[in-house]
Design a protein around this motif. Sequence first.
Motif, short mmCIF file in Angstrom:
data_model
loop_
_atom_site.label_atom_id
_atom_site.label_comp_id
_atom_site.label_asym_id
_atom_site.label_seq_id
_atom_site.Cartn_x
_atom_site.Cartn_y
_atom_site.Cartn_z
N ARG A 189 22.46 34.36 23.48
CA ARG A 189 23.29 35.65 23.48
C ARG A 189 22.91 36.82 24.00
O ARG A 189 23.49 37.56 24.43
CB ARG A 189 23.79 35.83 21.81
N HIS A 226 20.24 32.57 19.47
CA HIS A 226 20.49 33.70 19.52
C HIS A 226 19.78 34.35 20.60
O HIS A 226 20.36 35.34 21.47
CB HIS A 226 19.93 34.68 18.32
N ALA A 241 19.10 37.19 14.90
CA ALA A 241 20.28 37.60 14.77
C ALA A 241 20.85 38.14 13.25
O ALA A 241 22.01 39.04 13.46
CB ALA A 241 21.04 36.12 14.62
#
Length: 379
Positions: A30, A27, A341
């Motif tokens: 991201r 995550h 996440a």
Amino acid sequence: MDFTYDDEQQALREAVRGLLATAYADHEARRRTVAAEPGFDRALWGRLAEMGILGLPFSESDGGVGAGPVEIGIVCQELGRVLAPEPYLSGVVHAGGLVAAVGTAEQRADLLGRLSAGDLLLAAADTSPGDRWAARADGVRASVVGDGWTLDGVADPVMGGESADCFVVTAALPDGGGTGVFLVAADDVSRSGYAAADLTRAATVRFEGSAATPLGEPGRDLAPSIATISDLTRILGANQALGVLQSQLRATTDYLGSRKQFGVTLNTFQALTFRAADMYVSLELVHSMVDWATMTIAGGDRDAVAEAADRVGLQVSRSGRHIGQEAIQLHGGIGMTAEYAVGVGTAHLAVLEQWLGNGPHHLARLAGRVDDHELVDAL
């Protein structure tokens, strides 16, 4: 009805999953991507183009691959599984779908060919502030000026609009002529980008005498086609939501099996395992509805697709809220943070819902179709 994937579909899933794993292995990757311009990984976007993923929905004559809805759904599920911020659903499925549905052969070959190759990024400007989820256009108006067309008004939110090269715009035609679809270059509009709740990018787009090119036959009411493409986007958005929910359940069960309290893991406590089991039931309801709705697209019946979009949208709304809330609760405080996440996944579900239609909207549309039965006296 067979809901299992064939060998080619399984290979597609594995290929897309493997590619996304290189960009979003965790995550934190991201988070770094959405924090930098343009809010998604352009290198990954290029790889998706090289693999033919961007051209999946479009016919070979238009420069695409000509895949079916199941294959496109697989891609959306994998994107949702890692919360990939790439504007696939908004730019390819939605905006590209509008071009494929209403554009001329020349327009389709040009625009969709460049979109499939990764050389053009489209965004659909079809949402009016305060008046969402309708096929008609009230926020933007089209006018005939000399031999051309211009647009005036505001579209918001425009998903992926901050970095789009061109906008596919729905606009009210003159003299109550319905709704048309136009192509407008990014240089002919003013736009204000912002981060949505899930940190993906959207924009407010203003049209002030913006030069526009009609897609398809000029002056024709295209509201039915617009409505159908919106319904297709809702179904494929449900596929993306399914990927998010699958990852949330997996993260929650892994957490219950590793986090200790009072010297034992949390999955030792029966009440918590029951709650996780209820999450699984909700997930399977969504999974079944998503598979059914996706296969409905292949039938080509607009009314059936519209009903399927509302049925799956309602189920995703209900199950998504249940699974998201439980995932956050069972994780505790960490589930609320942007560094994890689970919380961001729940925010992503909320963004999809506000963009494509929430539960009450889908329920109202379903109720509106129940008009072929006599009233029943409850007494």
